[in-house]
Write an enzyme that holds these catalytic residues in place. Structure first.
Site, PDB file in Angstrom:
ATOM      1  N   GLN A  96     -14.450  17.763   2.479  1.00  0.00           N
ATOM      2  CA  GLN A  96     -13.611  17.614   1.295  1.00  0.00           C
ATOM      3  C   GLN A  96     -12.131  17.786   1.617  1.00  0.00           C
ATOM      4  O   GLN A  96     -11.296  17.759   0.718  1.00  0.00           O
ATOM      5  CB  GLN A  96     -14.043  18.631   0.239  1.00  0.00           C
ATOM      6  CG  GLN A  96     -15.452  18.423  -0.266  1.00  0.00           C
ATOM      7  CD  GLN A  96     -15.904  19.504  -1.223  1.00  0.00           C
ATOM      8  OE1 GLN A  96     -15.117  20.285  -1.739  1.00  0.00           O
ATOM      9  NE2 GLN A  96     -17.205  19.563  -1.475  1.00  0.00           N
ATOM     10  N   HIS A 160     -14.418  22.836  -0.774  1.00  0.00           N
ATOM     11  CA  HIS A 160     -13.791  23.656  -1.813  1.00  0.00           C
ATOM     12  C   HIS A 160     -12.387  24.126  -1.429  1.00  0.00           C
ATOM     13  O   HIS A 160     -12.087  25.309  -1.447  1.00  0.00           O
ATOM     14  CB  HIS A 160     -14.683  24.852  -2.151  1.00  0.00           C
ATOM     15  CG  HIS A 160     -15.911  24.481  -2.904  1.00  0.00           C
ATOM     16  ND1 HIS A 160     -16.650  25.391  -3.622  1.00  0.00           N
ATOM     17  CD2 HIS A 160     -16.541  23.279  -3.056  1.00  0.00           C
ATOM     18  CE1 HIS A 160     -17.700  24.784  -4.165  1.00  0.00           C
ATOM     19  NE2 HIS A 160     -17.644  23.497  -3.835  1.00  0.00           N
ATOM     20  N   GLU A 258     -15.594  23.759 -16.015  1.00  0.00           N
ATOM     21  CA  GLU A 258     -14.773  24.459 -17.009  1.00  0.00           C
ATOM     22  C   GLU A 258     -13.406  23.820 -17.193  1.00  0.00           C
ATOM     23  O   GLU A 258     -12.836  23.239 -16.256  1.00  0.00           O
ATOM     24  CB  GLU A 258     -14.549  25.910 -16.575  1.00  0.00           C
ATOM     25  CG  GLU A 258     -15.789  26.752 -16.473  1.00  0.00           C
ATOM     26  CD  GLU A 258     -15.514  28.156 -15.972  1.00  0.00           C
ATOM     27  OE1 GLU A 258     -16.474  28.940 -15.874  1.00  0.00           O
ATOM     28  OE2 GLU A 258     -14.331  28.489 -15.670  1.00  0.00           O
ATOM     29  N   TYR A 268     -11.324  34.684 -14.101  1.00  0.00           N
ATOM     30  CA  TYR A 268     -12.061  33.623 -14.782  1.00  0.00           C
ATOM     31  C   TYR A 268     -13.564  33.653 -14.488  1.00  0.00           C
ATOM     32  O   TYR A 268     -14.287  32.753 -14.882  1.00  0.00           O
ATOM     33  CB  TYR A 268     -11.399  32.272 -14.497  1.00  0.00           C
ATOM     34  CG  TYR A 268     -10.113  32.198 -15.292  1.00  0.00           C
ATOM     35  CD1 TYR A 268     -10.085  31.609 -16.537  1.00  0.00           C
ATOM     36  CD2 TYR A 268      -8.968  32.859 -14.851  1.00  0.00           C
ATOM     37  CE1 TYR A 268      -8.941  31.630 -17.317  1.00  0.00           C
ATOM     38  CE2 TYR A 268      -7.821  32.894 -15.623  1.00  0.00           C
ATOM     39  CZ  TYR A 268      -7.812  32.273 -16.854  1.00  0.00           C
ATOM     40  OH  TYR A 268      -6.676  32.311 -17.627  1.00  0.00           O
ATOM     41  N   TYR A 279     -27.762  25.644  -7.464  1.00  0.00           N
ATOM     42  CA  TYR A 279     -28.226  24.289  -7.135  1.00  0.00           C
ATOM     43  C   TYR A 279     -29.742  24.266  -6.981  1.00  0.00           C
ATOM     44  O   TYR A 279     -30.334  25.125  -6.333  1.00  0.00           O
ATOM     45  CB  TYR A 279     -27.577  23.813  -5.835  1.00  0.00           C
ATOM     46  CG  TYR A 279     -26.127  23.427  -5.984  1.00  0.00           C
ATOM     47  CD1 TYR A 279     -25.718  22.521  -6.953  1.00  0.00           C
ATOM     48  CD2 TYR A 279     -25.160  23.946  -5.123  1.00  0.00           C
ATOM     49  CE1 TYR A 279     -24.392  22.153  -7.081  1.00  0.00           C
ATOM     50  CE2 TYR A 279     -23.829  23.586  -5.237  1.00  0.00           C
ATOM     51  CZ  TYR A 279     -23.455  22.685  -6.216  1.00  0.00           C
ATOM     52  OH  TYR A 279     -22.141  22.324  -6.341  1.00  0.00           O
TER      53      TYR A 279
END
Length: 393
Positions: A96, A160, A258, A268, A279
């Protein structure tokens, strides 16, 4: 009820087929009225390789586009022309990672500063970095590029990175950093430990230094750059055009995505309070947000079992082309493969009819042009278009 909430259908006219289709609550959106806004969708740019971030120059004379593999393009959406700018830093383009977001300094007209977020690697793994340089358009380059902040620690993971960047109305730079896919769900997860930059949104001065007003600067055991924590993988940041508040979107695990309004020092919840399931399971990752008084709940979310979304780039609309959309929120959808459209009334967020759902493509980022007010959406693909969404006149 606001006029925006009366939108019932979005008519999309394709420049390729010449036909018009009307969405009526497709892809999970909720119809809300009887009026319609008709738009024309065209391919402003084609042949872009995995675009990730978009940023218009203030006079709309060019659109900066990052390609994840490591190119920064200065494009002209009117002609389709593009230049690959020199002076771009080396990036760690695996998984990513790569060259990710791009944003401009609030005083770009005078200092020409362009900010990039990107992944870098060393012997300890990889991480998210933000840097800046000066756009020299005539020379086709970003001059004097310098890193200004590197998220710590480096981690053996290719996922991530988070990596959106936005300036608020006070000139602070916010940069999101993902949790790097740590799976030790519980209070010792990196996103719950403030001694690192992972799973957080950072707040910096424009030179990368840490503001004295940040929430944890006086804590010797904390990262002073952290503004919020408990964020899983934030890939959207946008400034509300009226309140100036920073809004954030982040991925859940299985579902649990979210939309948040950032509060200074806010936790959060990830992964101790969350709406995700693990998963491949129906097992909740954490408790519901409302069961913990020490966390901030999202203003909108996709619960486990809903199918999720997950959200990437986001923008508030404040242009002239679509007056009924002013103040609305647009979020690029990856797995759901459409551009989501939300009305916003304080903290009340309502999804209405999507855009681009008929294209069935992963949408990575969205931006509104500063002069025409047209929306531009980048498709996440090897050979991708960037769509222009304009009024159908």
């Amino acid at each position: 009820m606001s006029r925006r909430r009366l939108l019932a259908a979005v008519a999309l006219s394709s420049s390729i087929t010449g036909c018009t289709s009307v969405f009526e609550g497709e892809s999970g959106a909720t119809p809300s009225g009887n009026s319609a806004t008709s738009v024309e969708v065209t391919e402003a740019l084609t042949g872009i390789s995995n675009p990730w971030g978009l940023a218009f120059l203030p006079d709309e004379s060019g659109l900066l586009v990052t390609e994840q593999a490591g190119r920064l393009l200065l494009t002209d959406p009117k002609t389709g022309d593009r230049t690959a700018l020199a002076g771009i830093p080396d990036v760690y383009a695996r998984g990513q990672g790569g060259l990710l977001d791009v944003t401009l300094h609030p005083d770009f007209n005078s200092n020409h500063l362009v900010y990039l977020t990107y992944s870098v690697a060393d012997e300890g793994g990889s991480t998210t970095r933000v840097g800046r340089g000066r756009l020299e358009r005539d020379q086709g380059q970003i001059a004097d590029f310098e890193p200004i902040y590197t998220a710590r620690p480096f981690v053996e993971s290719d996922g991530h990175y988070g990596s959106r960047a936005v300036f608020d109305t006070e000139g602070y730079l916010y940069v999101s950093v993902g949790d790097r896919q740590f799976k030790n769900f519980g209070p010792d997860h990196v996103a719950q430990l403030r001694d690192n930059d992972l799973g957080s949104v950072l707040r910096l001065h424009d030179d990368g230094s840490i503001p004295d007003s940040n929430p944890f600067v006086d804590d010797p055991g904390a990262s002073g750059a952290v503004f919020t924590f408990g964020n899983r993988n934030p890939q959207g940041l946008a400034i509300h055009p009226e309140t100036g508040a920073v809004w954030e979107t982040e991925f859940g695990e299985r579902d649990g995505d979210e939309i948040n309004i950032l509060e200074k020092g806010g936790n959060y919840g990830w992964p101790v309070a969350d709406n995700s399931c693990g998963y491949g399971t129906d097992d909740p990752v954490g408790v519901p947000h409302e069961e913990r008084a020490d966390v901030v709940a999202p203003v909108y979310g996709w619960a486990c079992g809903s199918g999720g979304f997950p959200p990437s780039g986001t923008t508030f609309y404040d242009g002239e082309a679509f007056p009924d959309w002013r103040g609305d929120l647009f979020i690029a959808g990856l797995a759901k493969r459409y551009l989501a459209h939300f009305t916003v009334d304080g903290r009340e967020v309502t999804e209405i009819e999507p855009l681009l759902a008929d294209r069935d493509q992963r949408i990575r980022d969205v931006v509104a042009s500063p002069v025409s007010g047209h929306l531009y959406a980048a498709v996440d693909a090897d050979n991708a278009p960037i769509y222009r969404i304009a009024p159908d006149e």
